[in-house]
Design a protein around this motif. Structure first.
Motif, PDB file in Angstrom:
ATOM      1  N   THR A  80      10.228  15.727   9.162  1.00 39.26           N
ATOM      2  CA  THR A  80       9.497  16.764   8.433  1.00 39.26           C
ATOM      3  C   THR A  80       9.545  16.504   6.938  1.00 39.26           C
ATOM      4  OG1 THR A  80      10.034  18.396  10.146  1.00 39.26           O
ATOM      5  CG2 THR A  80       9.344  19.240   7.995  1.00 39.26           C
ATOM      6  N   LEU A  81      10.725  16.171   6.447  1.00 36.35           N
ATOM      7  CA  LEU A  81      10.883  15.873   5.021  1.00 36.35           C
ATOM      8  C   LEU A  81      10.066  14.663   4.623  1.00 36.35           C
ATOM      9  CD1 LEU A  81      12.286  16.365   2.309  1.00 36.35           C
ATOM     10  CD2 LEU A  81      14.193  14.966   3.114  1.00 36.35           C
ATOM     11  N   TYR A  82      10.070  13.631   5.474  1.00 39.58           N
ATOM     12  CA  TYR A  82       9.316  12.415   5.163  1.00 39.58           C
ATOM     13  C   TYR A  82       7.816  12.700   5.119  1.00 39.58           C
ATOM     14  CZ  TYR A  82       8.112   7.475   5.146  1.00 39.58           C
ATOM     15  OH  TYR A  82       7.611   6.251   4.793  1.00 39.58           O
ATOM     16  N   ALA A  83       7.340  13.516   6.052  1.00 42.84           N
ATOM     17  CA  ALA A  83       5.911  13.857   6.073  1.00 42.84           C
ATOM     18  C   ALA A  83       5.522  14.623   4.810  1.00 42.84           C
ATOM     19  CB  ALA A  83       5.598  14.681   7.313  1.00 42.84           C
ATOM     20  N   ARG A  84       6.380  15.543   4.389  1.00 50.59           N
ATOM     21  CA  ARG A  84       6.087  16.301   3.170  1.00 50.59           C
ATOM     22  C   ARG A  84       6.109  15.404   1.943  1.00 50.59           C
ATOM     23  NH1 ARG A  84       9.955  21.482   4.717  1.00 50.59           N
ATOM     24  NH2 ARG A  84       8.472  22.485   6.154  1.00 50.59           N
ATOM     25  N   ARG A  85       7.055  14.456   1.902  1.00 55.07           N
ATOM     26  CA  ARG A  85       7.128  13.530   0.781  1.00 55.07           C
ATOM     27  C   ARG A  85       5.916  12.601   0.778  1.00 55.07           C
ATOM     28  NH1 ARG A  85      12.352  10.244   0.957  1.00 55.07           N
ATOM     29  NH2 ARG A  85      11.534   9.502  -1.037  1.00 55.07           N
ATOM     30  N   ALA A  86       5.477  12.187   1.979  1.00 59.32           N
ATOM     31  CA  ALA A  86       4.307  11.320   2.073  1.00 59.32           C
ATOM     32  C   ALA A  86       3.063  12.036   1.565  1.00 59.32           C
ATOM     33  CB  ALA A  86       4.105  10.864   3.510  1.00 59.32           C
ATOM     34  N   LYS A  87       2.944  13.319   1.880  1.00 64.51           N
ATOM     35  CA  LYS A  87       1.789  14.099   1.414  1.00 64.51           C
ATOM     36  C   LYS A  87       1.766  14.169  -0.100  1.00 64.51           C
ATOM     37  CE  LYS A  87      -0.410  18.634   1.799  1.00 64.51           C
ATOM     38  NZ  LYS A  87      -0.339  19.989   2.385  1.00 64.51           N
ATOM     39  N   LYS A  88       2.943  14.241  -0.715  1.00 64.27           N
ATOM     40  CA  LYS A  88       3.041  14.309  -2.172  1.00 64.27           C
ATOM     41  C   LYS A  88       2.973  12.930  -2.820  1.00 64.27           C
ATOM     42  CE  LYS A  88       6.058  18.395  -2.105  1.00 64.27           C
ATOM     43  NZ  LYS A  88       7.424  18.899  -2.446  1.00 64.27           N
ATOM     44  N   GLY A  89       2.939  11.864  -2.002  1.00 66.55           N
ATOM     45  CA  GLY A  89       2.934  10.522  -2.550  1.00 66.55           C
ATOM     46  C   GLY A  89       4.311  10.012  -2.910  1.00 66.55           C
ATOM     47  N   GLU A  90       5.356  10.707  -2.475  1.00 67.64           N
ATOM     48  CA  GLU A  90       6.735  10.295  -2.790  1.00 67.64           C
ATOM     49  C   GLU A  90       7.274   9.296  -1.778  1.00 67.64           C
ATOM     50  OE1 GLU A  90       8.786  13.984  -2.814  1.00 67.64           O
ATOM     51  OE2 GLU A  90       7.981  14.621  -4.751  1.00 67.64           O
ATOM     52  N   ALA A  91       6.547   9.066  -0.708  1.00 68.57           N
ATOM     53  CA  ALA A  91       6.968   8.119   0.327  1.00 68.57           C
ATOM     54  C   ALA A  91       5.714   7.533   0.978  1.00 68.57           C
ATOM     55  CB  ALA A  91       7.846   8.802   1.375  1.00 68.57           C
ATOM     56  N   GLY A  92       5.895   6.405   1.640  1.00 72.09           N
ATOM     57  CA  GLY A  92       4.762   5.772   2.305  1.00 72.09           C
ATOM     58  C   GLY A  92       4.767   4.280   2.056  1.00 72.09           C
ATOM     59  N   VAL A  93       3.631   3.639   2.332  1.00 74.45           N
ATOM     60  CA  VAL A  93       3.494   2.190   2.216  1.00 74.45           C
ATOM     61  C   VAL A  93       2.254   1.868   1.381  1.00 74.45           C
ATOM     62  CG1 VAL A  93       3.110   0.030   3.483  1.00 74.45           C
ATOM     63  CG2 VAL A  93       4.613   1.794   4.443  1.00 74.45           C
ATOM     64  N   VAL A  94       2.400   0.925   0.458  1.00 73.81           N
ATOM     65  CA  VAL A  94       1.277   0.419  -0.320  1.00 73.81           C
ATOM     66  C   VAL A  94       1.236  -1.094  -0.148  1.00 73.81           C
ATOM     67  CG1 VAL A  94       0.300   0.055  -2.618  1.00 73.81           C
ATOM     68  CG2 VAL A  94       1.306   2.270  -2.029  1.00 73.81           C
ATOM     69  N   LYS A  95       0.084  -1.614   0.307  1.00 75.56           N
ATOM     70  CA  LYS A  95      -0.098  -3.058   0.458  1.00 75.56           C
ATOM     71  C   LYS A  95      -0.693  -3.601  -0.840  1.00 75.56           C
ATOM     72  CE  LYS A  95      -0.761  -2.835   5.465  1.00 75.56           C
ATOM     73  NZ  LYS A  95      -1.686  -3.111   6.591  1.00 75.56           N
TER      74      LYS A  95
END
Length: 304
Positions: A80-95
């Motif tokens: 849940t925390l990761y999904a919220r951070r991903a929505k804010k751009g605080e987590a995820g993957v950039v190629k």
């Protein structure tokens, strides 16, 4: 299959060992809490608690299940925390695509900014020439590219990252390398010269053609490689002299002397960042904000 509500209820009872206190902790009454535990036991096919009128004790199966239930709930919380951070751009993957020469100079800056400003974002690094990066960007294969201009397209946005000078690459025994004053671009007139490929190394080829045309200089082109490290290797082999971006100094080629060149614009070699305006990856937006700030500071510090 049991529900998360049942797991939360089970953990509360296991930790309190009292249905009344557990129900109060969960802001509910005792009867529906007892019903949840019964349904959970029925689903699992084991008894989790030994109950009497005065005490509640966990069974051996209950103790084992408690450890696993806590793991599941912790995983759910982390997801849940990761999904919220991903929505804010605080987590995820950039190629991120990059050219070989960008790796000598600016790539490490982008990585450092990402690690410092957006540590939750994972960078996937892919080396490729500018033309290939444009194709991958439009196909969705990369989110971001570090390229040589010009790059155009209705959906493509670019940001100037860095400008650097050209340096003369000379065999250490060459007369231009041994004299005290810097070489002038006119010294290359008629000189055996390692030129860049007009196809694979088009950016540097066109740049040097413009430099020589402006100075009315015509070197004797001997070879046409496409990569800077290959150019330096051919210079070392004394097949000619060359002009390379200042970032090539990081390669430290023994037997090759790098010298500033008079008669050439101060920082003609450009590097740009490109991305698609329609890319909705939140991590990309967060990384662009961090890298953009760093790029603006870098440009201000290198004003001609």
């Amino acid at each position: 299959m049991f529900s998360l509500e049942q797991l939360v209820s089970f953990v509360a009872v296991a930790e309190e060992l009292h249905y009344g206190r557990a129900a109060e902790r969960l802001s509910m009454t005792q009867p529906p809490l007892s019903r949840r535990i019964q349904l959970l036991e029925r689903e699992l096919g084991v008894e989790l608690f030994d109950r009497t009128h005065r005490t509640v004790r966990m069974t051996p199966a209950g103790r084992v299940f408690l450890a696993e239930a806590r793991k599941i709930l912790r995983s759910v919380q982390e997801a849940t925390l990761y999904a919220r951070r991903a929505k804010k751009g605080e987590a995820g993957v950039v190629k991120l695509g990059f050219t070989a020469t960008a790796a000598y100079s600016y790539l490490e800056r982008v990585i450092a900014v990402a690690n410092a400003e957006v540590p939750g974002i994972d960078l996937v690094l892919l080396e490729m020439v500018t033309a290939a990066q444009v194709e991958e960007l439009l196909a969705g294969g990369i989110d971001l590219g570090m390229v040589r201009p010009p790059v155009t397209g209705a959906d493509i946005v670019t940001l100037s990252l860095w400008r650097e000078p050209l340096l003369a690459a000379l065999p250490s025994a060459h007369p231009l390398a041994r004299r005290k004053k810097n070489p002038d671009v006119r010294d290359f007139d008629g000189e055996p010269f390692i030129m860049y490929s007009p196809s694979e190394g088009r950016y540097f080829h066109d740049l040097l053609v413009a430099v020589f045309r402006a100075a009315r200089v015509l070197p004797e082109y001997t070879q046409y490689p496409c990569q800077v490290h290959t150019v330096l290797a051919l210079v070392k082999a004394e097949l000619g002299v060359a002009l390379v971006p200042a970032a090539a100094a990081a390669l430290r080629f023994e037997g090759v002397v790098l010298r500033p060149v008079d008669g050439v614009a101060n920082r003609p070699v450009e590097l740009e960042l490109m991305w698609r305006r329609s890319n909705d990856n939140p991590a990309l937006g967060a990384l662009l904000a961090a890298v953009g700030d760093q790029a603006r500071r870098a440009r201000q510090s290198t004003v001609d």
